[in-house]
Design a protein around this motif. Structure first.
Motif, short mmCIF file in Angstrom:
data_model
loop_
_atom_site.label_atom_id
_atom_site.label_comp_id
_atom_site.label_asym_id
_atom_site.label_seq_id
_atom_site.Cartn_x
_atom_site.Cartn_y
_atom_site.Cartn_z
N GLU A 152 0.81 -1.22 0.00
CA GLU A 152 0.00 0.00 0.00
C GLU A 152 0.85 1.27 0.00
OE1 GLU A 152 -3.51 2.12 2.70
OE2 GLU A 152 -2.95 0.03 3.05
N ASP A 153 1.90 1.30 0.82
CA ASP A 153 2.72 2.52 0.90
C ASP A 153 3.48 2.77 -0.41
OD1 ASP A 153 4.19 0.20 1.42
OD2 ASP A 153 5.73 1.30 2.52
N ARG A 156 0.93 3.97 -3.04
CA ARG A 156 0.56 5.37 -2.81
C ARG A 156 1.68 6.30 -3.28
NH1 ARG A 156 -0.92 4.67 1.86
NH2 ARG A 156 1.04 5.06 2.95
N GLU A 157 2.91 5.92 -3.00
CA GLU A 157 4.03 6.77 -3.40
C GLU A 157 4.16 6.85 -4.92
OE1 GLU A 157 8.39 7.73 -1.71
OE2 GLU A 157 7.98 5.59 -1.98
N ASP A 209 12.97 1.84 1.95
CA ASP A 209 12.44 1.93 0.58
C ASP A 209 13.40 2.61 -0.38
OD1 ASP A 209 10.20 0.65 1.45
OD2 ASP A 209 8.92 2.44 1.51
#
Length: 300
Positions: A152-153, A156-157, A209
């Motif tokens: 999800e992260d 979104r990014e 990340d």
């Protein structure tokens, strides 16, 4: 044919040969100069962007002709060198130049070379545990990366980046597929649990990340060399924070991080490759971060 005519033909041919040879030399010299200038301008362009990209923005770089941007680096000296080499297409041939433009404060992650007229650049800060550097990711508009079912992260990014050559889930033929599920048939496999990326038969370990993106977009040799440079920079910062800890302790505020920072600096000094990002090193980094956040006098 008289001797005079024969002599005139020979001399004329010789003069024509010299003219063509001189013109070729001038063109090659000028092309080399243009390639070096383009490489320098790319490096300078990145200066104001390193901090600007932290908010998750991307920018594009357009060049007037088909261009290959070669990504080179070395680990010599305190910080190593980021080296950019440019080759541009002229008269349907690639220019051949050995002019290298170097920077000690840039960390560009990409394939061995990227090719096209339009390129995309975005960046993320790398913290280990303090901010070490802004990692810059360079890709060509001619290569499209399709992220399949990203977390999800990450989803979104990527959505916030709005970068044309980074898509999610809807893949087309010719896309470079990036998968996050084990066993998927993809060009690039990301294992978030064990924190490594498999690509072209090689494995690149990562932390955070920022390094995950670096591994996805990079040739393995480029990734390992640039990561070593990042650790060289981290070692120097660890030494500076250790000096800062000693300084503020004399003012009555002890952080009790001297030994841990010394250990971290030693690990970064002996860093040989991404496989050194093992549990011991990662646990030390996370422990230093936690203790600094709880300290009355924070070092960063």
């Amino acid at each position: 044919m008289s001797f005079a005519w024969l002599f005139a033909i020979i001399v004329g041919a010789f003069i024509l040969f010299l003219a063509i040879y001189a013109s070729t030399k001038i063109v090659n010299t000028e092309q080399t100069s243009l390639d070096a200038q383009a490489a320098k301008e790319i490096g300078v362009l990145l200066n104001p962007l390193e901090t600007g990209f932290e908010t998750g923005k991307t920018t594009s770089l357009r060049l007037p002709s088909e261009t290959r941007i070669y990504n080179r680096c070395n680990n010599n000296g305190v910080f190593g060198r980021q080296i950019i080499q440019i080759s541009q297409k002229s008269f349907n041939e690639w220019s051949d130049t050995d002019v290298n433009v170097g920077f000690s404060n840039k960390h560009i992650f990409s394939e061995d070379y990227v090719e096209g007229k339009k390129f995309f650049i975005f960046s993320k800060p790398f913290n280990f545990p303090f901010k070490v550097a802004d990692l810059i990711f360079l890709t060509s508009s001619e290569e499209r990366y399709c992220f399949v079912n990203p977390p999800e992260d990450i989803d979104r990014e990527l959505s916030n980046l709005k970068q044309e050559n980074l898509v999610r889930n809807i893949c087309s033929e010719g896309d470079i597929k990036v998968c996050f599920s084990p066993g998927s048939d993809c060009d690039i496999q990301v294992n978030e649990d064990s924190r490594y990326v498999e690509k072209d038969g090689g494995r690149m370990d990562f932390y955070e990340d920022a390094l995950m993106y670096a591994a996805i977009f990079s040739d393995k040799n480029v990734y390992e060399c640039q990561l070593k440079r990042v650790m060289q920079r981290g070692e120097q910062l660890a030494l500076l924070y250790q000096d800062k800890a000693n300084l503020i302790s004399r003012e009555g505020c002890n952080t009790n991080l001297n030994q841990e920072l010394s250990s971290l600096g030693s690990l970064e000094d002996s860093f040989e490759g991404s496989s050194n990002l093992n549990n011991y090193m990662v646990n030390l980094v996370e422990d230093v971060e936690k203790r600094n956040n709880l300290a009355e006098c924070k070092l960063w």
